[in-house]
Scaffold this active site. Structure first.
Site, PDB file in Angstrom:
ATOM      1  N   SER A   1       0.815  -0.713  -0.237  1.00  0.00           N
ATOM      2  CA  SER A   1      -0.211   0.151   0.087  1.00  0.00           C
ATOM      3  C   SER A   1       0.663   1.406   0.172  1.00  0.00           C
ATOM      4  O   SER A   1       1.435   1.923  -1.170  1.00  0.00           O
ATOM      5  CB  SER A   1      -0.858   0.058   0.819  1.00  0.00           C
ATOM      6  OG  SER A   1      -1.946   0.738   1.378  1.00  0.00           O
TER       7      SER A   1
ATOM      8  N   ASP B   1      -6.200   2.566  -2.671  1.00  0.00           N
ATOM      9  CA  ASP B   1      -7.118   2.817  -2.344  1.00  0.00           C
ATOM     10  C   ASP B   1      -7.565   4.283  -1.013  1.00  0.00           C
ATOM     11  O   ASP B   1      -8.475   4.171  -0.632  1.00  0.00           O
ATOM     12  CB  ASP B   1      -7.159   1.104  -1.295  1.00  0.00           C
ATOM     13  CG  ASP B   1      -6.137   1.142  -0.596  1.00  0.00           C
ATOM     14  OD1 ASP B   1      -5.208   2.675  -0.323  1.00  0.00           O
ATOM     15  OD2 ASP B   1      -6.248   0.319   0.405  1.00  0.00           O
TER      16      ASP B   1
ATOM     17  N   ALA C   1      -9.888   9.953   7.525  1.00  0.00           N
ATOM     18  CA  ALA C   1     -10.077  11.407   7.167  1.00  0.00           C
ATOM     19  C   ALA C   1      -8.764  11.014   5.840  1.00  0.00           C
ATOM     20  O   ALA C   1      -7.767  11.972   5.400  1.00  0.00           O
ATOM     21  CB  ALA C   1      -9.202  12.288   7.848  1.00  0.00           C
ATOM     22  N   ASN C   2      -7.732   9.862   5.999  1.00  0.00           N
ATOM     23  CA  ASN C   2      -6.706   9.695   5.301  1.00  0.00           C
ATOM     24  C   ASN C   2      -7.368   9.087   3.882  1.00  0.00           C
ATOM     25  O   ASN C   2      -6.584   8.934   2.537  1.00  0.00           O
ATOM     26  CB  ASN C   2      -6.095   8.257   5.817  1.00  0.00           C
ATOM     27  CG  ASN C   2      -6.798   7.107   5.580  1.00  0.00           C
ATOM     28  OD1 ASN C   2      -8.019   7.035   5.451  1.00  0.00           O
ATOM     29  ND2 ASN C   2      -6.246   5.696   6.785  1.00  0.00           N
TER      30      ASN C   2
ATOM     31  N   ARG D   1      -6.833   6.166  23.756  1.00  0.00           N
ATOM     32  CA  ARG D   1      -7.245   5.013  22.792  1.00  0.00           C
ATOM     33  C   ARG D   1      -5.907   4.255  22.858  1.00  0.00           C
ATOM     34  O   ARG D   1      -4.788   4.919  22.570  1.00  0.00           O
ATOM     35  CB  ARG D   1      -7.837   4.546  21.944  1.00  0.00           C
ATOM     36  CG  ARG D   1      -7.458   5.040  20.285  1.00  0.00           C
ATOM     37  CD  ARG D   1      -7.542   5.117  18.828  1.00  0.00           C
ATOM     38  NE  ARG D   1      -8.361   3.620  18.138  1.00  0.00           N
ATOM     39  CZ  ARG D   1      -7.196   2.965  16.842  1.00  0.00           C
ATOM     40  NH1 ARG D   1      -5.831   3.521  17.270  1.00  0.00           N
ATOM     41  NH2 ARG D   1      -6.903   2.566  16.817  1.00  0.00           N
ATOM     42  N   PRO D   2      -5.663   3.138  23.182  1.00  0.00           N
ATOM     43  CA  PRO D   2      -4.420   3.005  23.291  1.00  0.00           C
ATOM     44  C   PRO D   2      -3.791   1.985  21.095  1.00  0.00           C
ATOM     45  O   PRO D   2      -5.013   2.061  20.713  1.00  0.00           O
ATOM     46  CB  PRO D   2      -5.023   1.070  23.861  1.00  0.00           C
ATOM     47  CG  PRO D   2      -6.722   0.288  23.905  1.00  0.00           C
ATOM     48  CD  PRO D   2      -6.705   1.755  23.565  1.00  0.00           C
ATOM     49  N   SER D   3      -2.122   1.505  21.805  1.00  0.00           N
ATOM     50  CA  SER D   3      -2.324   1.461  19.540  1.00  0.00           C
ATOM     51  C   SER D   3      -2.283   0.115  20.272  1.00  0.00           C
ATOM     52  O   SER D   3      -2.296  -0.799  20.753  1.00  0.00           O
ATOM     53  CB  SER D   3      -0.245   1.443  20.325  1.00  0.00           C
ATOM     54  OG  SER D   3      -0.064   0.819  19.320  1.00  0.00           O
TER      55      SER D   3
ATOM     56  N   ARG E   1      -2.459   6.302  22.781  1.00  0.00           N
ATOM     57  CA  ARG E   1      -3.031   8.012  21.662  1.00  0.00           C
ATOM     58  C   ARG E   1      -3.590   8.846  22.033  1.00  0.00           C
ATOM     59  O   ARG E   1      -4.635   8.365  22.966  1.00  0.00           O
ATOM     60  CB  ARG E   1      -3.800   7.290  20.596  1.00  0.00           C
ATOM     61  CG  ARG E   1      -2.951   6.020  19.631  1.00  0.00           C
ATOM     62  CD  ARG E   1      -2.937   5.744  18.280  1.00  0.00           C
ATOM     63  NE  ARG E   1      -2.611   5.167  17.720  1.00  0.00           N
ATOM     64  CZ  ARG E   1      -2.471   5.051  15.975  1.00  0.00           C
ATOM     65  NH1 ARG E   1      -2.465   5.442  15.738  1.00  0.00           N
ATOM     66  NH2 ARG E   1      -1.631   3.860  15.629  1.00  0.00           N
TER      67      ARG E   1
END
Length: 538
Positions: A5, A226, A326-327, A498-500, A507
């Site tokens: 990717s 993508d 958003a990406n 939130r955990p990685s 994070r």
């Protein structure tokens, strides 16, 4: 699909499409992890034998299987695809079909089409996209000279397969003036200073773009096509960009589809009426301004945990579900029930309202369902849909970008310190803050990762930083997703943790009405995480 990717050209990997054409079912993920981590061949064979027995999978050739294989332009892809062929041929009754160099979404589309009994070659893919695109272009209202849309589109192909395939589309289209840069033919390196991931994260122009492109509509694909983002090069600062990200693409699609549904609903005299359920699906990382805008349009906005597979699953619950990160990864899903009704409605209108606005709206929605890749996010089909909608609305990219203004945010990264990902403090739209912790599994979230339920007390502490219930301003729009508060400490403040998924860090995301407030809020919540979970905590 053999691809890595948006990662560097020396990396490579595998993406697996389910028979539905979608991403690999979550049910298979634990077994996939075990496969990847087996230490030697004998352990691998033993694991497969145990799994086959447990799942009662017949390995006697009575149930034939076909596997479609594709790869991107990475040099390592050819040998890896050959290895995949050998693995498939080791299974009795299994046949491998080498589909050649493809974008990831093309392979997903082919699997979906093949299992629906439809034609599924690459030429069939292009034919469906182009025919539905032309249908939409032919249905654009005649606005005379009032159309302010710029004619030229310049696309950054990330020096990858997406650039190559866009060149194919360009040759077949007379309706669009497209210039493809970084197609891979110019000698550039895949994903190096180019591509949607680079543009979206760094907020700078990709290689090959500069001051001579100021004010022109530009777009960027990622390495396997993508993801899609648009951008503008400002006339006064040609190194930076005005980013038009996945949230804005979602908003554009939502405006258009809502308009078509509203036109269809005006046909109150018809005998075959249907109230379609339209929904937009986002993650907690979507900018709060986009969510407020979508709700203000009257749309139902749902929140899903981070990850495309969760967004796709949630969007499938609607008659028409639109999701984007958003990406720039996202798509539109149409339920079979709604499409069946729409086909019938189109037939009814052909006999009673031929040439009417209702008939045109039905044709547009049917064309969108064929143009968009419903299997997975597809930068090529998404780009063609954006271009038709901008022309339909008579909008320039400036007007599109002005739908709403993003709230300033910070997503901080570092061991309790604020460490920029690039650029200087004032020019960055976001940072990342990660707090190093002893055990990331100590953090448990709910409500699509917007609320921390463990460790006890941490969410209440975060609320103290963000929530002032006695000062609520926009009560009708308060949800677990977005808070609009007139709080003295952090106006419009919102933060979550939130955990990685891969390392012992947590994070921190923070949003507020000013950049200074967003920075301070992120730092305050990072301190809370460190106090509850960090190495300095008890």
């Amino acid at each position: 699909m053999i691809t890595a990717s948006h990662n560097k050209v020396t990396d490579n990997g595998v993406k697996i499409a389910d028979p539905s054409g979608g991403m690999l079912s979550q049910d298979w993920e634990p077994f996939s992890d075990q496969l990847a981590n087996e230490p030697d061949p004998q352990s691998l064979v033993s694991l497969i034998e145990e799994f086959v027995k447990k799942e009662r999978i017949p390995f006697n050739g009575k149930h034939p299987a076909e596997v479609l294989l594709g790869r991107d332009t990475r040099p390592s892809g050819e040998s890896l695809l050959e290895a995949a062929k050998q693995g498939i041929s080791a299974v009795v009754g299994a046949v491998a079909h080498d589909m050649g160099i493809l974008t990831t979404p093309q392979l997903h589309w082919m699997v979906r089409a093949r299992n629906k009994g439809l034609k599924a070659t690459e030429s069939d893919y292009f034919e469906q996209l182009l025919s539905s695109f032309r249908c939409l272009m032919n249905l654009i209202p005649d606005r005379g000279t009032s159309n302010e849309t710029e004619d030229k589109l310049i696309v950054d192909g990330a020096n990858g397969v997406g650039g190559e395939k866009l060149e194919v589309i360009k040759e077949k289209l007379n309706e669009l003036d497209i210039e493809v840069r970084n197609s891979g033919k110019e000698g550039g390196v895949l994903n190096e200073g180019v591509g949607a991931d680079f543009v979206q994260k760094e907020k700078v122009v990709p290689h090959g773009f500069g001051s001579n492109h100021a004010g022109i509509r530009c777009a960027s694909l990622d390495g396997d096509a993508d993801r899609l983002v648009y951008f503008l090069v400002p006339p006064n600062n040609c190194s930076k960009i005005d980013l038009v990200d996945g949230d804005k693409i979602l908003s554009l699609f939502a405006v258009f589809i809502k308009e078509q549904l509203s036109i269809l609903e005006e046909d109150t005299k018809g005998s075959n009426n249907y109230k379609a359920r339209l929904g937009a699906v986002q993650t907690a990382y979507a900018n709060g301004a986009s969510t407020y805008y979508l709700r203000h349009l009257g749309l139902e906005v749902a929140l899903a945990p981070t990850g495309v597979k969760f967004l796709h699953e949630k969007a499938a619950q609607y008659d028409i579900g639109i999701y984007f990160e958003a990406n720039g990864h996202g798509t539109i899903l149409f339920s079979e029930r709604f499409l069946s009704w729409l086909e019938d409605k189109n037939q009814e209108l052909s006999s009673t309202h031929e040439g009417s606005e209702q008939k045109k709206a039905a044709l547009r929605l049917l064309a969108v369902s064929k143009l968009i890749n419903q299997a997975v996010g597809d930068a090529l089909s998404g780009l063609l849909l954006v271009e038709t909608i901008l022309r339909h609305m008579g909008w320039s990219i400036h007007q599109w970008n002005a739908l709403y203004q993003d709230l300033p945010s910070r997503q901080l990264k570092g061991q309790y310190n604020l460490v920029p990902l690039g650029g200087d403090f004032k020019s960055m739209d976001y940072w990342e803050v990660w707090v190093k912790v002893g055990d990331r599994t100590a953090v448990v979230t709910a409500n699509a990762e917007t609320v921390a339920v463990k460790p006890p007390g941490i969410q209440e502490a975060i609320n103290v930083e963000t929530v002032y219930p006695n000062l609520l301003r926009y009560q009708p729009y308060i949800t677990t997703r977005i808070f609009i508060f007139d709080a003295a400490k952090y106006p419009n403040g919102r933060s979550f943790i939130r955990p990685s998924g891969t390392e012992d860090v947590v994070r921190v995301y923070a949003e507020a009405s000013t950049q200074e407030a967003a920075d301070k809020l992120a730092n305050s919540v990072a301190e809370l995480v460190d106090r509850f979970l960090g190495f300095r905590s008890s």
